[in-house]
Design a protein around this motif. Structure first.
Motif, mmCIF file in Angstrom:
data_model
loop_
_atom_site.group_PDB
_atom_site.id
_atom_site.type_symbol
_atom_site.label_atom_id
_atom_site.label_comp_id
_atom_site.label_asym_id
_atom_site.label_seq_id
_atom_site.Cartn_x
_atom_site.Cartn_y
_atom_site.Cartn_z
ATOM 1 N N LEU A 269 5.099 1.635 21.834
ATOM 2 C CA LEU A 269 4.581 0.315 22.226
ATOM 3 C C LEU A 269 5.693 -0.602 22.744
ATOM 4 O O LEU A 269 5.469 -1.789 22.968
ATOM 5 C CB LEU A 269 3.890 -0.353 21.019
ATOM 6 N N GLY A 270 6.894 -0.051 22.853
ATOM 7 C CA GLY A 270 8.026 -0.830 23.353
ATOM 8 C C GLY A 270 8.625 -1.749 22.305
ATOM 9 O O GLY A 270 9.339 -2.701 22.627
ATOM 10 N N LEU A 271 8.332 -1.478 21.019
ATOM 11 C CA LEU A 271 8.874 -2.317 19.937
ATOM 12 C C LEU A 271 10.124 -1.663 19.365
ATOM 13 O O LEU A 271 10.258 -0.432 19.409
ATOM 14 C CB LEU A 271 7.822 -2.468 18.816
ATOM 15 N N PRO A 272 11.032 -2.470 18.773
ATOM 16 C CA PRO A 272 12.261 -1.866 18.239
ATOM 17 C C PRO A 272 12.010 -1.031 16.976
ATOM 18 O O PRO A 272 12.832 -0.227 16.584
ATOM 19 C CB PRO A 272 13.142 -3.083 17.917
ATOM 20 N N GLY A 273 10.877 -1.222 16.323
ATOM 21 C CA GLY A 273 10.580 -0.486 15.082
ATOM 22 C C GLY A 273 9.826 -1.391 14.132
ATOM 23 O O GLY A 273 9.640 -2.580 14.429
ATOM 24 N N VAL A 274 9.381 -0.851 12.982
ATOM 25 C CA VAL A 274 8.671 -1.719 12.039
ATOM 26 C C VAL A 274 9.572 -2.014 10.844
ATOM 27 O O VAL A 274 10.360 -1.172 10.427
ATOM 28 C CB VAL A 274 7.326 -1.113 11.548
ATOM 29 N N LYS A 275 9.466 -3.252 10.327
ATOM 30 C CA LYS A 275 10.287 -3.659 9.185
ATOM 31 C C LYS A 275 9.454 -3.722 7.912
ATOM 32 O O LYS A 275 9.988 -3.851 6.825
ATOM 33 C CB LYS A 275 10.906 -5.022 9.461
ATOM 34 N N ARG A 276 8.162 -3.762 8.048
ATOM 35 C CA ARG A 276 7.283 -3.866 6.883
ATOM 36 C C ARG A 276 6.065 -2.983 7.131
ATOM 37 O O ARG A 276 5.549 -2.936 8.236
ATOM 38 C CB ARG A 276 6.857 -5.329 6.696
ATOM 39 N N ILE A 277 5.670 -2.272 6.078
ATOM 40 C CA ILE A 277 4.487 -1.416 6.228
ATOM 41 C C ILE A 277 3.416 -1.878 5.250
ATOM 42 O O ILE A 277 3.700 -2.052 4.057
ATOM 43 C CB ILE A 277 4.823 0.071 5.941
ATOM 44 N N TYR A 278 2.206 -2.061 5.751
ATOM 45 C CA TYR A 278 1.051 -2.328 4.879
ATOM 46 C C TYR A 278 0.254 -1.037 4.767
ATOM 47 O O TYR A 278 -0.099 -0.440 5.784
ATOM 48 C CB TYR A 278 0.167 -3.433 5.469
ATOM 49 N N ALA A 279 0.005 -0.616 3.522
ATOM 50 C CA ALA A 279 -0.763 0.619 3.303
ATOM 51 C C ALA A 279 -2.120 0.232 2.730
ATOM 52 O O ALA A 279 -2.185 -0.444 1.708
ATOM 53 C CB ALA A 279 -0.009 1.527 2.348
ATOM 54 N N ILE A 280 -3.166 0.649 3.407
ATOM 55 C CA ILE A 280 -4.518 0.238 3.012
ATOM 56 C C ILE A 280 -5.282 1.469 2.525
ATOM 57 O O ILE A 280 -5.448 2.436 3.266
ATOM 58 C CB ILE A 280 -5.242 -0.420 4.213
ATOM 59 N N GLY A 281 -5.699 1.440 1.256
ATOM 60 C CA GLY A 281 -6.368 2.616 0.704
ATOM 61 C C GLY A 281 -7.321 2.257 -0.411
ATOM 62 O O GLY A 281 -7.357 1.113 -0.864
ATOM 63 N N ASP A 282 -8.107 3.248 -0.853
ATOM 64 C CA ASP A 282 -9.103 2.979 -1.903
ATOM 65 C C ASP A 282 -8.817 3.724 -3.199
ATOM 66 O O ASP A 282 -9.486 3.485 -4.199
ATOM 67 C CB ASP A 282 -10.516 3.357 -1.418
ATOM 68 N N ASN A 283 -7.857 4.626 -3.195
ATOM 69 C CA ASN A 283 -7.660 5.452 -4.393
ATOM 70 C C ASN A 283 -6.369 5.028 -5.113
ATOM 71 O O ASN A 283 -5.266 5.232 -4.609
ATOM 72 C CB ASN A 283 -7.573 6.927 -3.967
ATOM 73 N N PRO A 284 -6.504 4.437 -6.316
ATOM 74 C CA PRO A 284 -5.300 3.942 -7.011
ATOM 75 C C PRO A 284 -4.301 5.053 -7.319
ATOM 76 O O PRO A 284 -3.098 4.823 -7.314
ATOM 77 C CB PRO A 284 -5.852 3.367 -8.323
ATOM 78 N N GLU A 285 -4.809 6.286 -7.546
ATOM 79 C CA GLU A 285 -3.891 7.366 -7.942
ATOM 80 C C GLU A 285 -3.160 8.001 -6.767
ATOM 81 O O GLU A 285 -2.180 8.708 -6.962
ATOM 82 C CB GLU A 285 -4.657 8.445 -8.710
#
Ligand code: G3P
Ligand code: MG
Length: 336
Positions: A269-285
């Motif tokens: 996408l022409g970005l230098p990279g990501v500094k923060r990741i959000y992980a979205i999920g439904d399984n706590p384990e």
């Protein structure tokens, strides 16, 4: 929170964060898309349905090829999802190059042979191949108790590795044949005089005990099948079943693999990279535990990098260089 970040980043032009999306229980339940999913992805894509925020779909499903999953996601969400954006539970296996020329027995559901070949395994047999070659082994179904047409088993090459992709359809057949292969060192036509231990390598994907499909309650996942296999193997042999690797969420390896893919998506996408990741999920384990494990690893890595950068000032005191631009990596993962 994500919506807020999205609109802020959009205004600023270039997002410095990326997203990991779970699929089952977050985007769909079985074949049905969940309410709000399409609208949520509209925030992350432009008018042509192309992502402007680096995003990776990280699922523990292992019953299909990632190309197929990308096609389904594109249909469900009405956007363009590329196969490179999909991490199936088996995807990191492509890194296990030492096993690619070994004779692999694959267990699971869906196009298991094709999945194994796409991952790079060159000599693959399925449970059904063994069932045909060794008809005396699978005897739970009394109707099947028949003599073999000829001694195929004599010519069947030794199995070197067992590859467990996901829960199979007929558990008892797979449990029986996998244990036969493990206790005979890969030659199930010969009764063992001693049980070999350690057994031949076992590569397993997806340890989800339960997962959400259409039913109102969670369903048995591959973790339940693995539990049965471990327990039977231990009861029969007295030895614990040892996995050479156990991948899929929450394994760190899967998150490292996914982070590399996410960074590639950012670069595309022409970005230098990501500094923060959000992980979205439904399984706590798996989703929550896995993201927290990875976050802990990233924090340690960051702390080590900072301590290496500590230097002594003119007064002889240790100081750390706290300049954000100079940090080698400054990534955190969060949960939404
Ligand atoms: O078999 C699929 C299941 O175990 C979970 O899939 O997308 O929720 O990681 P997902
Ligand atoms: Mg899920």
């Amino acid at each position: 929170r994500c919506q807020c970040y999205c609109s802020q980043s959009r205004k600023n032009g270039a997002p410095n964060f990326g997203l990991f999306f779970d699929i089952d229980g977050v985007i769909v339940r079985g074949k049905h898309i969940l309410p709000g999913a399409r609208e949520a992805f509209k925030l992350l894509t432009d008018k042509n349905g192309k992502f402007w925020v680096p995003s990776v779909f990280l699922t523990n499903a292992g019953n299909t090829l990632r190309q197929y999953k990308a096609k389904k996601l594109s249909e469900w969400l009405g956007i363009q999802v590329d196969p490179e954006q999909v991490v199936m539970s088996h995807s990191p296996l492509q890194m296990f190059r030492q096993f690619m020329d070994k004779h692999v027995l694959v267990s699971g559901q869906g196009p298991t042979l094709q999945i194994a070949k796409c991952l790079g395994f060159t000599k693959v047999s399925t449970i059904d191949d063994l069932r045909d070659a060794f008809p005396k082994l699978d005897m739970v179904d009394h109707e099947r108790r028949q003599a073999a047409l000829c001694a195929f088993e004599k010519y069947f090459p030794k199995i070197d590795v067992v590859l467990l992709l996901g829960e199979p359809v007929r558990w008892e057949t797979n449990l029986q044949i996998i244990i036969d292969v493990l206790v005979t060192n890969g030659r199930p036509s010969e009764a063992p005089s001693v049980i070999p231990f350690p057994h031949i390598p076992v590569l397993a994907c997806n340890m989800d005990l339960l997962w959400m499909a259409e039913a109102p309650m969670p369903r048995f996942g591959h973790g339940c099948f693995l539990n049965c296999l471990e327990s039977l193997y231990y009861k029969i042999t007295g030895y614990p079943l040892k996995y050479t690797t156990l991948i899929g969420k929450p394994s760190e390896l899967t998150y490292h693999h996914s982070e590399n893919i996410l960074q590639d998506e950012a670069h595309k996408l022409g970005l230098p990279g990501v500094k923060r990741i959000y992980a979205i999920g439904d399984n706590p384990e798996t989703d929550i535990y896995g993201a927290n494990l990875f976050n802990r690893y990233l924090c340690k890595k960051h702390a080590n990098a900072l301590s290496q950068k500590k230097r002594v000032n003119r007064q002889g005191q240790e100081v750390s260089e706290d300049d954000d631009n100079e940090k080698p990596e400054n990534i955190n993962s969060d949960l939404c």
